[in-house]
Design an enzyme around this catalytic site. Structure first.
Site, short mmCIF file in Angstrom:
data_model
loop_
_atom_site.label_atom_id
_atom_site.label_comp_id
_atom_site.label_asym_id
_atom_site.label_seq_id
_atom_site.Cartn_x
_atom_site.Cartn_y
_atom_site.Cartn_z
N CYS A 29 27.72 13.36 116.43
CA CYS A 29 28.46 12.11 116.60
C CYS A 29 29.70 12.29 117.46
O CYS A 29 30.35 11.33 117.83
CB CYS A 29 28.85 11.52 115.25
SG CYS A 29 29.82 12.65 114.24
N CYS B 9 25.82 7.65 108.09
CA CYS B 9 25.69 6.21 107.93
C CYS B 9 24.24 5.87 107.54
O CYS B 9 23.29 6.52 108.01
CB CYS B 9 26.06 5.51 109.22
SG CYS B 9 27.82 5.65 109.64
N CYS C 25 29.27 3.38 119.21
CA CYS C 25 29.43 2.99 117.80
C CYS C 25 30.14 4.11 117.03
O CYS C 25 31.07 3.86 116.26
CB CYS C 25 28.07 2.67 117.19
SG CYS C 25 28.15 2.08 115.48
N CYS C 26 29.70 5.37 117.24
CA CYS C 26 30.36 6.50 116.59
C CYS C 26 31.82 6.61 117.02
O CYS C 26 32.68 6.98 116.22
CB CYS C 26 29.62 7.80 116.90
SG CYS C 26 28.06 8.05 116.02
N CYS D 12 21.48 5.34 110.23
CA CYS D 12 21.28 6.47 111.14
C CYS D 12 20.86 7.74 110.41
O CYS D 12 20.94 8.83 110.97
CB CYS D 12 22.56 6.73 111.93
SG CYS D 12 23.06 5.33 112.96
FE1 SF4 Z 1 27.42 3.84 114.11
FE2 SF4 Z 1 25.26 5.23 113.30
FE3 SF4 Z 1 27.42 6.49 114.37
FE4 SF4 Z 1 27.52 5.36 111.91
S1 SF4 Z 1 26.26 7.13 112.57
S2 SF4 Z 1 29.07 5.24 113.48
S3 SF4 Z 1 26.26 3.50 112.21
S4 SF4 Z 1 25.99 5.06 115.40
#
Ligand code: SF4
Length: 265
Positions: free
Chosen positions: A241, A213, A130-131, A216
């Site tokens: 991340c 985010c 996701c990151c 998170c």
């Molecule tokens: Fe995805 Fe969480 Fe990374 Fe944001 S911090 S990009 S929502 S995993």
């Protein structure tokens, strides 16, 4: 909120405003020297802001210097409303615009279709994926062709950042990375924000020293380090991340020419 500062202030005038706080004046003087030295050496510079307090200090300093940098933020699509409110406020306060860089729409749609909107709690691998989609790939696009990447990293933010250097070669993106506030404390940041009435994220006052985010990030409790609320469900050594991590998983820490010239921490 105070008026927009003059387009360009001499460094001496910026430091002069801090005559009542000589320790902070010294910090600011050193940070300004680092910025000016690096911008002279690497003119094609980018400033990546997450709109955290450190990044607001840097935005304020860059504005006062009249620095010509490409300022951007990674708008992941999952940021808290308070961060968007600060982004809007910064447009009123500063001439230096921070452009929003979004994830690739097709890549994001495919990721969400495959894993759902909130897969980050299921595994570290999915969280990192996701990151990658929402942050790392947009970051790579934003930094393409740049020679200098300015960030607000500080050593005391977390165990994973304890060895952050002022200037280092970023091997992943092939440029120099400047962390002018690497040796600043949270108190230094707070005193600068107060001295210059810098706008900051409303979540800081609600126990969020580090804000990413929304799904998170949680508030920290007394005694926890500043980034303990980021990906709190994971082991501490996994809580980055990937934005500031070298290919082997470590934070980059090699010394660069500005630091060797005495402008480093
Ligand atoms: Fe995805 Fe969480 Fe990374 Fe944001 S911090 S990009 S929502 S995993």
């Amino acid at each position: 909120m105070s008026a927009i500062p003059p387009a360009s202030w001499p460094a001496a005038k910026i430091v002069g405003r801090l005559a009542g706080d000589p320790a902070l004046a010294a910090r600011v003087s050193e940070a300004l020297g680092r910025l000016q030295d690096a911008l002279a050496r690497y003119p094609d510079a980018a400033f990546a802001s997450s709109f955290g307090a450190e990044d607001m200090v840097l935005l304020d300093l860059l504005e006062r210097l009249g620095a010509a940098v490409d300022a951007f933020t990674l708008d992941t699509g999952r940021l808290p409303e308070e961060t968007h409110a600060l982004m809007q406020a910064a447009r009123t306060r500063y001439r230096l615009r921070v452009r929003a860089v979004a994830p690739d729409a097709a890549e994001l749609e495919a990721f969400v279709a495959a894993h759902g909107p909130n897969p980050f709690y299921d595994s570290v691998a999915l969280r990192k994926r996701c990151c990658e989609v929402r942050k790392l790939r947009p970051l790579a696009r934003a930094l393409a062709g740049k020679t200098l990447w300015i960030t607000g990293l500080r050593r005391e933010q977390s165990p994973t950042r304890g060895e952050v250097e002022v200037l280092a070669r970023d091997q992943v993106h092939g440029l120099m990375k400047l962390n002018p506030l690497a040796d600043w404390s949270a108190g230094d940041v707070g005193r600068y924000v107060g001295a210059f009435d810098v706008p900051v994220n409303a979540l800081h006052a609600r126990g969020f020293p580090s804000i990413g985010c929304a799904p998170c990030t949680r508030a920290v409790t007394p005694g926890e380090h500043e980034r303990a609320g980021r990906w709190w469900w994971e082991a501490p050594e996994q809580r980055e991340c990937g934005l500031h991590v070298a290919p082997d998983g470590r934070l980059v820490r090699s010394r660069g020419p500005v630091q060797a010239a005495g402008a480093g921490g």
